[in-house]
Design a protein around this motif. Structure first.
Motif, PDB file in Angstrom:
ATOM      1  N   SER A 133      89.192 -90.721  28.932  1.00  0.00           N
ATOM      2  CA  SER A 133      90.267 -90.006  28.039  1.00  0.00           C
ATOM      3  C   SER A 133      90.290 -88.617  28.544  1.00  0.00           C
ATOM      4  CB  SER A 133      89.782 -89.972  26.685  1.00  0.00           C
ATOM      5  OG  SER A 133      89.717 -91.413  26.161  1.00  0.00           O
ATOM      6  N   VAL A 134      89.133 -87.964  29.074  1.00  0.00           N
ATOM      7  CA  VAL A 134      89.224 -86.632  29.581  1.00  0.00           C
ATOM      8  C   VAL A 134      89.860 -86.707  30.853  1.00  0.00           C
ATOM      9  CG1 VAL A 134      88.041 -84.716  30.391  1.00  0.00           C
ATOM     10  CG2 VAL A 134      87.301 -85.829  28.267  1.00  0.00           C
ATOM     11  N   ARG A 135      89.770 -87.527  31.681  1.00  0.00           N
ATOM     12  CA  ARG A 135      90.408 -87.910  32.848  1.00  0.00           C
ATOM     13  C   ARG A 135      91.939 -87.883  32.817  1.00  0.00           C
ATOM     14  NH1 ARG A 135      85.771 -90.637  34.732  1.00  0.00           N
ATOM     15  NH2 ARG A 135      86.667 -92.572  34.117  1.00  0.00           N
ATOM     16  N   GLN A 136      92.494 -88.841  31.883  1.00  0.00           N
ATOM     17  CA  GLN A 136      93.824 -88.873  31.588  1.00  0.00           C
ATOM     18  C   GLN A 136      94.461 -87.558  30.991  1.00  0.00           C
ATOM     19  OE1 GLN A 136      93.626 -92.454  28.862  1.00  0.00           O
ATOM     20  NE2 GLN A 136      93.804 -93.762  30.618  1.00  0.00           N
ATOM     21  N   MET A 192      82.014-101.158  27.856  1.00  0.00           N
ATOM     22  CA  MET A 192      81.943 -99.876  27.932  1.00  0.00           C
ATOM     23  C   MET A 192      81.876 -99.135  26.810  1.00  0.00           C
ATOM     24  SD  MET A 192      85.428 -97.571  29.413  1.00  0.00           S
ATOM     25  CE  MET A 192      86.469 -98.771  29.883  1.00  0.00           C
ATOM     26  N   ASP A 193      80.720 -98.211  27.128  1.00  0.00           N
ATOM     27  CA  ASP A 193      80.135 -97.427  25.995  1.00  0.00           C
ATOM     28  C   ASP A 193      81.279 -96.060  25.520  1.00  0.00           C
ATOM     29  OD1 ASP A 193      79.700 -95.533  27.957  1.00  0.00           O
ATOM     30  OD2 ASP A 193      77.585 -95.255  27.376  1.00  0.00           O
ATOM     31  N   LYS A 194      80.905 -95.563  24.602  1.00  0.00           N
ATOM     32  CA  LYS A 194      81.668 -94.389  24.127  1.00  0.00           C
ATOM     33  C   LYS A 194      81.716 -93.328  24.931  1.00  0.00           C
ATOM     34  CE  LYS A 194      81.263 -95.504  19.332  1.00  0.00           C
ATOM     35  NZ  LYS A 194      80.954 -95.065  17.782  1.00  0.00           N
ATOM     36  N   HIS A 195      80.422 -92.969  25.691  1.00  0.00           N
ATOM     37  CA  HIS A 195      80.688 -91.978  26.797  1.00  0.00           C
ATOM     38  C   HIS A 195      81.555 -92.108  27.711  1.00  0.00           C
ATOM     39  CE1 HIS A 195      77.587 -89.658  24.818  1.00  0.00           C
ATOM     40  NE2 HIS A 195      76.793 -90.479  24.818  1.00  0.00           N
ATOM     41  N   GLU A 196      81.666 -93.386  28.169  1.00  0.00           N
ATOM     42  CA  GLU A 196      82.482 -93.666  29.510  1.00  0.00           C
ATOM     43  C   GLU A 196      83.957 -93.782  28.935  1.00  0.00           C
ATOM     44  OE1 GLU A 196      81.644 -97.311  31.829  1.00  0.00           O
ATOM     45  OE2 GLU A 196      79.723 -97.081  31.364  1.00  0.00           O
ATOM     46  N   GLU A 197      84.312 -94.203  27.721  1.00  0.00           N
ATOM     47  CA  GLU A 197      85.566 -94.137  27.080  1.00  0.00           C
ATOM     48  C   GLU A 197      86.057 -92.491  27.021  1.00  0.00           C
ATOM     49  OE1 GLU A 197      86.154 -96.358  23.726  1.00  0.00           O
ATOM     50  OE2 GLU A 197      85.203 -98.066  24.396  1.00  0.00           O
ATOM     51  N   PHE A 198      85.207 -91.839  26.374  1.00  0.00           N
ATOM     52  CA  PHE A 198      85.456 -90.511  26.421  1.00  0.00           C
ATOM     53  C   PHE A 198      85.882 -89.758  27.622  1.00  0.00           C
ATOM     54  CE2 PHE A 198      84.086 -85.838  26.218  1.00  0.00           C
ATOM     55  CZ  PHE A 198      84.732 -85.356  25.288  1.00  0.00           C
ATOM     56  N   ARG A 201      94.508 -85.328  34.101  1.00  0.00           N
ATOM     57  CA  ARG A 201      96.092 -85.612  34.869  1.00  0.00           C
ATOM     58  C   ARG A 201      97.390 -85.335  34.205  1.00  0.00           C
ATOM     59  NH1 ARG A 201      93.615 -91.631  35.846  1.00  0.00           N
ATOM     60  NH2 ARG A 201      92.166 -90.948  37.478  1.00  0.00           N
ATOM     61  N   LEU A 202      97.440 -85.584  32.824  1.00  0.00           N
ATOM     62  CA  LEU A 202      98.610 -85.009  32.102  1.00  0.00           C
ATOM     63  C   LEU A 202      98.734 -83.541  32.319  1.00  0.00           C
ATOM     64  CD1 LEU A 202     100.881 -85.807  30.170  1.00  0.00           C
ATOM     65  CD2 LEU A 202      99.365 -85.528  28.190  1.00  0.00           C
ATOM     66  N   PHE A 203      97.841 -82.687  32.063  1.00  0.00           N
ATOM     67  CA  PHE A 203      97.794 -81.479  32.063  1.00  0.00           C
ATOM     68  C   PHE A 203      98.326 -80.733  33.409  1.00  0.00           C
ATOM     69  CE2 PHE A 203      95.466 -80.871  28.011  1.00  0.00           C
ATOM     70  CZ  PHE A 203      96.372 -80.109  27.520  1.00  0.00           C
ATOM     71  N   VAL A 204      97.710 -81.507  34.466  1.00  0.00           N
ATOM     72  CA  VAL A 204      98.189 -81.224  35.932  1.00  0.00           C
ATOM     73  C   VAL A 204      99.521 -81.290  35.910  1.00  0.00           C
ATOM     74  CG1 VAL A 204      97.750 -81.651  38.451  1.00  0.00           C
ATOM     75  CG2 VAL A 204      95.764 -81.190  36.771  1.00  0.00           C
TER      76      VAL A 204
END
Length: 158
Positions: A10-13, A1-7, A16-19
């Motif tokens: 992380s943004v999706r997680q 997994m490259d850095k863009h996919e990891e980023f 979800r936390l904010f929602v």
């Protein structure tokens, strides 16, 4: 997994936390606002000024009326509550009353339920239950109709 996919992951997680936090915050703040507007929770109390709010009175589930146990429809007699507590946990009282049997058949039926239907050991209650059923719901001499006799049978033509 490259850095863009990891980023992105992380943004999706984080999204979800904010929602989740926003939902929880909304529910809590809504509850607090409701309590501020109605601190004694009067909406849950019957008031004569609100004819649309109906309180259903608590009913004694083991009440007897005219010799009948209201909740189950069983006759009030010695052993009634033993039958109610042991038999109506698994099935309707109607199933009990429609199967009018003698003492031996009831004992065999209880044995069958214990062997195949996970009925617990009734101990001394078994005799009380059987006596109640045989006394109050004995076998009937007649079925639904008389046996057909002296019938002139004929063949239907096709």
């Amino acid at each position: 997994m490259d850095k863009h996919e990891e980023f992105r992951k992380s943004v999706r997680q984080i999204r979800r936390l904010f929602v989740l936090l926003f939902t929880v915050f909304g529910l809590i703040s809504g509850g607090v606002l409701y309590l501020m507007m109605d601190p004694d929770l009067s909406i849950f109390k019957k008031t004569s000024s609100d004819p649309t709010f109906v309180v259903i009175p608590e009913e004694d589930e083991d009440r007897i009326e005219n010799g009948i146990h209201v909740r189950t429809g069983l006759k009030d007699a010695e052993g009634l509550m033993v039958v109610v507590y042991n038999c109506t946990n698994c099935h309707s009282a109607k199933l009990v009353t429609q199967n009018r049997m003698n003492k031996e058949r009831w004992a065999a039926t209880i044995d069958w339920m214990q062997e195949t239907q996970n009925l617990w050991d009734l101990g001394s209650n078994e005799e009380v239950i059987i006596n109640y059923l045989v006394t109050n719901y004995p076998p009937r001499e007649k079925g639904r109709r008389e046996r057909l006799i002296n019938i002139a049978w004929y063949d239907l033509e096709q």
